[in-house]
Design an enzyme around this catalytic site. Sequence first.
Site, PDB file in Angstrom:
ATOM      1  N   GLU B  70       0.781  -1.315   0.328  1.00  0.00           N
ATOM      2  CA  GLU B  70      -0.134   0.439   0.183  1.00  0.00           C
ATOM      3  C   GLU B  70       0.922   1.430  -0.055  1.00  0.00           C
ATOM      4  OE1 GLU B  70      -0.550  -2.265   1.946  1.00  0.00           O
ATOM      5  OE2 GLU B  70      -2.549  -2.873   1.342  1.00  0.00           O
ATOM      6  N   HIS B 139     -11.045  -5.396  10.863  1.00  0.00           N
ATOM      7  CA  HIS B 139     -11.316  -4.813   9.629  1.00  0.00           C
ATOM      8  C   HIS B 139     -12.967  -4.515   9.847  1.00  0.00           C
ATOM      9  CE1 HIS B 139      -8.528  -8.209   8.873  1.00  0.00           C
ATOM     10  NE2 HIS B 139      -8.640  -7.702   7.206  1.00  0.00           N
TER      11      HIS B 139
HETATM   12  C1  LIG Z   1      -2.105  -3.983   4.606  1.00  0.00           C
HETATM   13  C2  LIG Z   1      -3.119  -5.624   4.457  1.00  0.00           C
HETATM   14  N1  LIG Z   1      -3.593  -5.033   2.822  1.00  0.00           N
HETATM   15  C3  LIG Z   1      -4.011  -6.381   1.813  1.00  0.00           C
HETATM   16  C4  LIG Z   1      -5.276  -6.811   3.502  1.00  0.00           C
HETATM   17  C5  LIG Z   1      -6.423  -7.798   2.341  1.00  0.00           C
HETATM   18  N2  LIG Z   1      -5.802  -8.590   2.221  1.00  0.00           N
HETATM   19  C6  LIG Z   1      -6.080  -9.782   3.181  1.00  0.00           C
HETATM   20  S1  LIG Z   1      -5.552 -11.501   2.798  1.00  0.00           S
HETATM   21  C7  LIG Z   1      -4.565 -10.823   1.375  1.00  0.00           C
HETATM   22  C8  LIG Z   1      -3.967 -11.835   0.811  1.00  0.00           C
HETATM   23  C9  LIG Z   1      -3.078 -12.434   1.062  1.00  0.00           C
HETATM   24  O1  LIG Z   1      -2.245 -13.092   0.304  1.00  0.00           O
HETATM   25  P1  LIG Z   1      -0.418 -13.910   1.069  1.00  0.00           P
HETATM   26  O2  LIG Z   1       0.135 -12.835   1.246  1.00  0.00           O
HETATM   27  O3  LIG Z   1      -0.150 -14.235  -0.073  1.00  0.00           O
HETATM   28  O4  LIG Z   1      -1.582 -14.961   2.018  1.00  0.00           O
HETATM   29  P2  LIG Z   1      -2.883 -16.152   1.641  1.00  0.00           P
HETATM   30  O5  LIG Z   1      -3.923 -15.443   1.725  1.00  0.00           O
HETATM   31  O6  LIG Z   1      -2.740 -16.174   0.316  1.00  0.00           O
HETATM   32  O7  LIG Z   1      -2.732 -16.979   2.309  1.00  0.00           O
HETATM   33  C10 LIG Z   1      -5.399  -9.257   1.311  1.00  0.00           C
HETATM   34  C11 LIG Z   1      -4.960  -8.282   0.580  1.00  0.00           C
HETATM   35  C12 LIG Z   1      -5.163  -6.563   4.870  1.00  0.00           C
HETATM   36  N3  LIG Z   1      -5.260  -8.188   5.634  1.00  0.00           N
HETATM   37  N4  LIG Z   1      -3.722  -6.212   5.044  1.00  0.00           N
END
Ligand SMILES: Cc1ncc(C[n+]2csc(CCOP(=O)(O)OP(=O)(O)O)c2C)c(N)n1
Lengths: 326, 342
Positions: B70, B139
């Site tokens: 971000e 959230h």
């Molecule tokens: C700082 C932040 N940005 C965006 C999100 C929204 N978000 C939640 S899970 C996710 C994807 C995460 O991907 P990854 O780290 O690869 O983990 P996975 O879900 O694949 O286990 C996002 C973008 C968040 N929780 N925190």
Amino acid sequence: MVDNDMRMDFYREMVRIRTYEAALQRDYHADKAPAWDIGAGLIPGEMHLSAGQEPVAVGLCANLVQGDAITGPHRPHHLALAKGVDMKAMTAEIFGRDTGLCHGKGGHMHLFDPGQHFSCSGIIAQGMPVAVGQAFAFHRRGTDNVAVAVAGEGAANQGAFHEALNLAAMWKLPVIFIIEDNDWAISVARDTATPVKDGSMRGSAYGMPHARVEGNDVEAIYDACRTAVDRARAGGGPTLLEIHTVRLWGHFEGDAQAYRGDELAAATENDPIPQYERRLVAAGLLDEEAIARIKAEAEAEVEEAIAFAKASPEPLPSDAYLHVFA
Amino acid sequence: MTVTESVDAGTRRLTTAKAISEAIAQEMRVNPEVFVMGEDVGPYGGIFGSTGGLFEEFGSTRIIDTPISETGFIGAGIGAAVEGMRPVVELMFVDFFGVCFDQIYNHMAKIHYESGGNVKVPMVLMMAVGGGYSDAAQHSQCLWASFAHMPGMKVVAPSNPYDAKGLMISAIRDDSPVIFMFHKGVMGLPWMAKNPRSIGPVPEEEYTVPIGKAAIPHPGSDVTVVSVSMSVQHCLDVAEKLEGTTSVEVIDLRSIVPLDREAILTSVAKTGRLVIVDEDYKSFGLSGEVIATIADTDPSMLKAPVQRVCYPDVPVPYARVLEYEVLPTRDKIEAAIAAVLA
Ligand SMILES: Cc1ncc(C[n+]2csc(CCOP(=O)(O)OP(=O)(O)O)c2C)c(N)n1
């Protein structure tokens, strides 16, 4: 060295975790009808399940003791269970009950078990610096405990990941950074988010030992974690491991996954548990009867935890005002 | 004072999510400098539907999925805006501002002032806010007052599809940075319980809703109820329920910065009684600012102490019984109206 007893433990623990996630999935969806409503039912809110990623949690945690710490991400159940977090208390938390780990305040993305030094956060990568601090405390106190920061491959594009690596390397702290690479960050494919093919290479930017583990194989993961944990306990500083795993289900429950296309079918075929099961059968360690018994044991434990959660009282409404300050 | 524009909204009904994506699409068709970036804004269409259909029409060069970086991509939005583009950047949940706030308040919000007015940052930063569905502490927040507190950003938070489209078009055309907050509950999502007010008439053609102008969707004379975003829907439900016994004037602020102080003062001068309904934290926030508007001008216009239905100063708890204890609800609004009239 992985021996046959350990193999059986690995299998049992992976089955236990999968059984848990499948039961949560069932109960999560059971009472959201008629119009599927995320806020309805006994388990409301977002739900990120870990099916497919069990080998990471099991291979890692077989190297840890109770005094070691884990900070997990928004997808935490496999790690919590493998670390030894009490299944009943965790389930009660997910059902929002007073008997839950956090008295119903935290929910599934915010599980805190100080006894197991386990915590998780719903903000991507932000648990990683916290693990550095736990390692700092262990180190200062002269214990040989280690702290493990676990996050998805998407999290490795976040500033906190890089800051945590640099600090841990600079201070030579007993931290293991584990990246669970399941190829997806919600709908954003790994390859569209970074040009770095082998994310473990980022360790070299901080002078840190690193490895990428392919195959989602619990034994290979165990071995890689063994090396990293031994190094950390012996004062050798941090390690970065990127473990290629698979997200078998949606990012969260309710995710239709249209963005996955053909890849989804291939991923489903790569379910690590039947694969490992076949291996242990071929090695003569498992047979039909043993498999059935292990699954039945897991189901009994999981259903007992769910029954405990459902029978537990809800918090009092006025409890909402407690715990703002210590 | 501004009463809701008498524009004929027509009969076509859209969800707020669709109204927002339509506004962006219409601006993108006429202005090649407009583009969208954020997490899951592409084929997924935005986690809360704010960019639905845009990827199919404009493709990956103008609807850009980003890594979870971000600070990186909001900062990049600022840079593009400084060079004259008009980025619409999505921060998936307001709660994530913690990882990127420096770009927002030290850069996006201050560059115009610091440069003595020489550099503009015509950027929209949109984000989901609000709770009510057990998404817990990280959230579910609204946090508009945190942005509003810091000078240099306009902050809008529509309560319905019509305003959402008009405010988004205004935001994209505005030469200042605009924080556009959509409450998940007003988006009309198929997978979340919703008030019917989240789906409503929206004209097909482009139109603007002015930033900084409140609306009065339910005029009345006994009590003024000031609110914004999702809570406005609850206030309207209560105002309609009380019709015949109590005449409730509901003010939908629509914008928090600039705050339409005129609308508040004019209404309270008429009713003498004020209730504020705010899903953001109570202390040091919007509700206090509304009260200060009266106190600064003429406290004697109040016939009774002000009632506030706000989020108490606790983080958002997970369990439904806990969350609904602290959320603004219709019951609490009705009780506050009764109290201010007692
Ligand atoms: C700082 C932040 N940005 C965006 C999100 C929204 N978000 C939640 S899970 C996710 C994807 C995460 O991907 P990854 O780290 O690869 O983990 P996975 O879900 O694949 O286990 C996002 C973008 C968040 N929780 N925190």
